[in-house]
Design a protein around this motif. Structure first.
Motif, PDB file in Angstrom:
ATOM      1  N   ARG A  24       2.383   6.137  10.648  1.00 46.69           N
ATOM      2  CA  ARG A  24       2.939   6.083  12.180  1.00 46.69           C
ATOM      3  C   ARG A  24       1.783   5.440  12.745  1.00 46.69           C
ATOM      4  O   ARG A  24       1.940   4.261  13.328  1.00 46.69           O
ATOM      5  N   ALA A  25       0.592   5.517  12.599  1.00 54.01           N
ATOM      6  CA  ALA A  25      -0.555   4.998  13.064  1.00 54.01           C
ATOM      7  C   ALA A  25      -0.822   3.733  12.627  1.00 54.01           C
ATOM      8  O   ALA A  25      -1.472   2.814  13.279  1.00 54.01           O
ATOM      9  N   LEU A  26      -0.629   3.426  11.275  1.00 51.94           N
ATOM     10  CA  LEU A  26      -0.847   2.253  10.659  1.00 51.94           C
ATOM     11  C   LEU A  26       0.181   1.080  11.125  1.00 51.94           C
ATOM     12  O   LEU A  26       0.081  -0.194  11.173  1.00 51.94           O
ATOM     13  N   THR A  27       1.436   1.704  11.220  1.00 51.14           N
ATOM     14  CA  THR A  27       2.594   0.756  11.391  1.00 51.14           C
ATOM     15  C   THR A  27       3.280   0.822  12.701  1.00 51.14           C
ATOM     16  O   THR A  27       4.184  -0.033  12.828  1.00 51.14           O
ATOM     17  N   GLY A  28       3.073   1.777  13.457  1.00 49.89           N
ATOM     18  CA  GLY A  28       3.611   1.790  14.878  1.00 49.89           C
ATOM     19  C   GLY A  28       5.135   2.207  14.543  1.00 49.89           C
ATOM     20  O   GLY A  28       5.945   2.369  15.532  1.00 49.89           O
ATOM     21  N   SER A  29       5.656   2.727  13.278  1.00 47.28           N
ATOM     22  CA  SER A  29       6.826   3.298  13.209  1.00 47.28           C
ATOM     23  C   SER A  29       7.055   4.493  13.671  1.00 47.28           C
ATOM     24  O   SER A  29       6.191   5.579  13.624  1.00 47.28           O
ATOM     25  N   VAL A  80       0.939  -1.169   0.028  1.00 47.58           N
ATOM     26  CA  VAL A  80      -0.083   0.154  -0.097  1.00 47.58           C
ATOM     27  C   VAL A  80       1.015   1.180  -0.164  1.00 47.58           C
ATOM     28  O   VAL A  80       1.627   1.353   0.798  1.00 47.58           O
ATOM     29  N   ALA A  81       0.541   2.096  -0.653  1.00 51.26           N
ATOM     30  CA  ALA A  81       1.277   3.438  -1.023  1.00 51.26           C
ATOM     31  C   ALA A  81       0.444   4.552  -0.613  1.00 51.26           C
ATOM     32  O   ALA A  81      -0.479   4.786  -1.313  1.00 51.26           O
ATOM     33  N   ILE A 121       1.361  -7.114   4.982  1.00 53.09           N
ATOM     34  CA  ILE A 121       0.906  -5.864   4.070  1.00 53.09           C
ATOM     35  C   ILE A 121       2.071  -4.851   4.466  1.00 53.09           C
ATOM     36  O   ILE A 121       2.217  -4.471   5.454  1.00 53.09           O
ATOM     37  N   LEU A 122       2.876  -4.409   3.418  1.00 50.44           N
ATOM     38  CA  LEU A 122       3.794  -3.173   3.500  1.00 50.44           C
ATOM     39  C   LEU A 122       3.163  -1.945   3.146  1.00 50.44           C
ATOM     40  O   LEU A 122       2.325  -1.918   2.220  1.00 50.44           O
ATOM     41  N   VAL A 123       3.514  -0.820   3.794  1.00 52.55           N
ATOM     42  CA  VAL A 123       2.896   0.405   3.759  1.00 52.55           C
ATOM     43  C   VAL A 123       4.251   1.313   3.662  1.00 52.55           C
ATOM     44  O   VAL A 123       5.008   1.216   4.324  1.00 52.55           O
ATOM     45  N   SER A 124       4.044   2.037   2.337  1.00 53.40           N
ATOM     46  CA  SER A 124       5.024   3.139   2.123  1.00 53.40           C
ATOM     47  C   SER A 124       4.627   4.496   2.063  1.00 53.40           C
ATOM     48  O   SER A 124       3.393   4.694   1.723  1.00 53.40           O
ATOM     49  N   ARG A 171       7.324   0.104   5.677  1.00 55.04           N
ATOM     50  CA  ARG A 171       6.989  -0.582   7.017  1.00 55.04           C
ATOM     51  C   ARG A 171       6.066  -1.627   6.992  1.00 55.04           C
ATOM     52  O   ARG A 171       5.226  -1.443   5.942  1.00 55.04           O
ATOM     53  N   ILE A 172       5.914  -2.466   7.865  1.00 56.62           N
ATOM     54  CA  ILE A 172       4.930  -3.467   7.819  1.00 56.62           C
ATOM     55  C   ILE A 172       3.656  -3.212   8.835  1.00 56.62           C
ATOM     56  O   ILE A 172       3.665  -2.647   9.721  1.00 56.62           O
ATOM     57  N   LEU A 173       2.513  -3.327   8.269  1.00 54.12           N
ATOM     58  CA  LEU A 173       1.177  -3.173   8.849  1.00 54.12           C
ATOM     59  C   LEU A 173       0.973  -3.629  10.108  1.00 54.12           C
ATOM     60  O   LEU A 173       1.284  -4.859  10.148  1.00 54.12           O
ATOM     61  N   GLN A 174       0.538  -2.856  11.199  1.00 56.90           N
ATOM     62  CA  GLN A 174       0.417  -3.535  12.597  1.00 56.90           C
ATOM     63  C   GLN A 174      -0.971  -3.593  13.130  1.00 56.90           C
ATOM     64  O   GLN A 174      -1.558  -2.695  12.552  1.00 56.90           O
ATOM     65  N   PRO A 175      -1.263  -4.579  13.768  1.00 54.61           N
ATOM     66  CA  PRO A 175      -0.650  -5.701  14.066  1.00 54.61           C
ATOM     67  C   PRO A 175      -0.482  -6.530  12.776  1.00 54.61           C
ATOM     68  O   PRO A 175      -1.181  -6.245  11.760  1.00 54.61           O
ATOM     69  N   GLU A 176       0.459  -7.246  12.884  1.00 53.18           N
ATOM     70  CA  GLU A 176       0.820  -7.965  11.422  1.00 53.18           C
ATOM     71  C   GLU A 176       0.040  -9.173  11.080  1.00 53.18           C
ATOM     72  O   GLU A 176      -0.527  -9.605  11.700  1.00 53.18           O
ATOM     73  N   THR A 177      -0.035  -9.226   9.744  1.00 56.78           N
ATOM     74  CA  THR A 177      -1.050  -9.989   9.001  1.00 56.78           C
ATOM     75  C   THR A 177      -0.328 -10.996   8.280  1.00 56.78           C
ATOM     76  O   THR A 177       0.935 -11.103   8.137  1.00 56.78           O
ATOM     77  N   ARG A 178      -0.733 -12.234   7.894  1.00 56.34           N
ATOM     78  CA  ARG A 178      -0.187 -13.365   7.054  1.00 56.34           C
ATOM     79  C   ARG A 178      -1.073 -13.506   5.797  1.00 56.34           C
ATOM     80  O   ARG A 178      -2.345 -13.648   5.918  1.00 56.34           O
TER      81      ARG A 178
END
Length: 450
Positions: free
Chosen positions: A247-252, A232-233, A279-282, A269-276
């Motif tokens: 920051r809100a989506l990934t906790g970074s 997701v960009a 999902i990467l967020v840029s 960064r990785i979407l948090q909580p992590e899924t399987r």
């Protein structure tokens, strides 16, 4: 005690052409003021004029030019760059005046604006004419944006990209010194100072391009490794709240500042909580009206995150009255790089700043938009569920057989797909998985390779 240097003062100049209404003109000047503030300057005045176009040699009419010159302490006329000839009487007079006591400096003159910032792109001759008429340094909108990018670039790639754009901006605006620009001695003999400077810029641009190509090859390889992952960009106008949402989506701990172009470097960064699967967020560089073309071109790899994403989130500051024109700027830049075919969703951010009536009006106007505040956990959680549902709709179920001799691939399978069940037979592990078709094709190819 060390004293801080005074904050530079600036005057804004805007030209309202017939195709621009009053609201858009005021919004553009306000945005320019924020750009100037980002540079660390203080805006102390604004001069605006309605004209048919921006092609005049002095940009402004004589009356408005005199008004601007009164603010900066200039003459209001374009004086010659050559020193005026002096008569013998003038020389004797100035020689006698040298022994006189110096006049007291005018404290107000010392704090006159040192910069004139014009809300348009200017030609080199327009810049020179305005500087000679105002006695101040003149920057156009492009020059301000390039300077902000220069100050905010952090990674090596961003610094190389910005330096290239900056040199391309500076090269046509170089000028001879008032001394006449003599000839060089030694290497490069016969070249004027101006020609030598331009040759140095050409050489430096070639060197930067070589370095940038090497850095971008590494970046292309990293993106290629993520090609089958869910990505997701976040794209949108500068200061729309993309980094806060990231920051809100990934906790970074990505940089979040209330200023234009706080983010120039792509962060993944990785979407948090992590899924399987993951999902990467840029978070990408923000766009702005009249973003210099050289900056769009030089940030190829940054914008490639949008081009190669599975989903674009157009993040918009819904509290800004000009959000629709900002959204069109974002879409225009993405069209330029060919990313307009990527699936997208509109995210109206900063809804907490609007009253119920304004929120209802936006809901009626954009019924399919995601309305949220990046600072409201419930809104962010709902967006996360929306992202997961989007990718779930694209996934298919299949069965993979992992031979016992290839157990080292189990980690790749769990990272690229959701394992629904796992069994064993005489050939190896039998995994029922759910993933994107492209990811399943790649995994089967890896399992079949000898």
């Amino acid at each position: 005690m060390e004293t801080k240097p005074p904050i530079p003062l600036a005057v804004l100049v805007g030209i309202q052409t017939p195709d621009v209404d009053d609201i858009a003109h005021e919004a553009s000047l306000a945005e320019l003021g924020r750009l100037v503030k980002t540079l660390g300057y203080a805006v102390v005045g604004t001069v605006s004029q309605k004209r048919e176009g921006t092609g005049a040699a002095l940009l402004l009419g004589s009356g408005k030019l005199a008004e601007l010159a009164a603010l900066t302490g200039g003459t209001g006329v374009v004086t010659s760059m050559a020193p005026p000839p002096k008569s013998k009487a003038r020389q004797r007079f100035e020689g006698a005046a040298e022994g006189a006591a110096p006049a007291e400096a005018d404290p107000d003159a010392a704090r006159r604006p040192e910069f004139v910032i014009v809300d348009h792109e200017l030609s080199p001759s327009q810049i020179r004419n305005l500087e000679r008429a105002t006695g101040a340094q003149v920057l156009d909108r492009t020059g301000v944006i390039v300077e902000i990018f220069h100050r905010h670039a952090n990674t090596r790639e961003a610094r190389l990209q910005v330096e290239m754009a900056r040199l391309k901006y500076v090269a046509p605006r170089l000028r001879e010194t008032s001394g006449g620009g003599g000839r060089q001695q030694g290497p490069g003999a016969g070249e004027s100072t101006l020609a030598l400077d331009r040759r140095k810029i050409r050489d430096r641009l070639a060197e930067l391009k070589t370095q940038l190509d090497a850095v971008q090859r590494d970046g292309d390889q990293r993106r290629s490794a993520r090609r089958d992952q869910l990505r997701v960009a976040l794209v949108g106008y500068t200061n729309a709240g993309k980094s806060s949402l990231m920051r809100a989506l990934t906790g970074s701990q990505v940089l979040v500042e209330d200023k234009l172009f706080a983010t120039l470097d792509t962060t993944v960064r990785i979407l948090q909580p992590e899924t399987r699967p993951r999902i990467l967020v840029s978070d990408t560089v923000g766009f702005i009206k009249q973003l210099p073309h050289d900056l769009v071109a030089s940030f190829r790899s940054t914008l490639a995150e949008a081009l190669e994403a599975s989903l674009l989130l157009f993040v918009v500051d819904a509290s800004d009255p000009t959000y629709e024109s900002q959204l069109e700027v974002t879409r225009g830049v993405l069209r330029e790089i060919g990313a307009d075919t990527v699936p997208s969703r509109l995210v109206l951010n900063k809804m907490d700043r609007l009253d119920p009536a304004a929120r209802a009006a936006l809901r009626d106007k954009h019924p399919d938009a995601i309305m949220l505040s990046a600072h409201t956990p419930a809104d962010v959680s709902a967006l996360r569920d929306t992202l997961i549902a989007f990718f779930e709709a694209e996934m298919v179920e299949d069965t993979l057989v992992l031979p016992y001799a290839k157990q080292g691939l189990i980690g790749e399978i769990y990272e690229s797909a959701r394992v629904l069940s796992e069994d064993h037979d005489e050939t190896g592990r039998v995994l029922k998985v759910r993933a994107l078709p492209a990811a399943i094709t790649r995994l089967k190819r890896s399992l079949a390779a000898r």
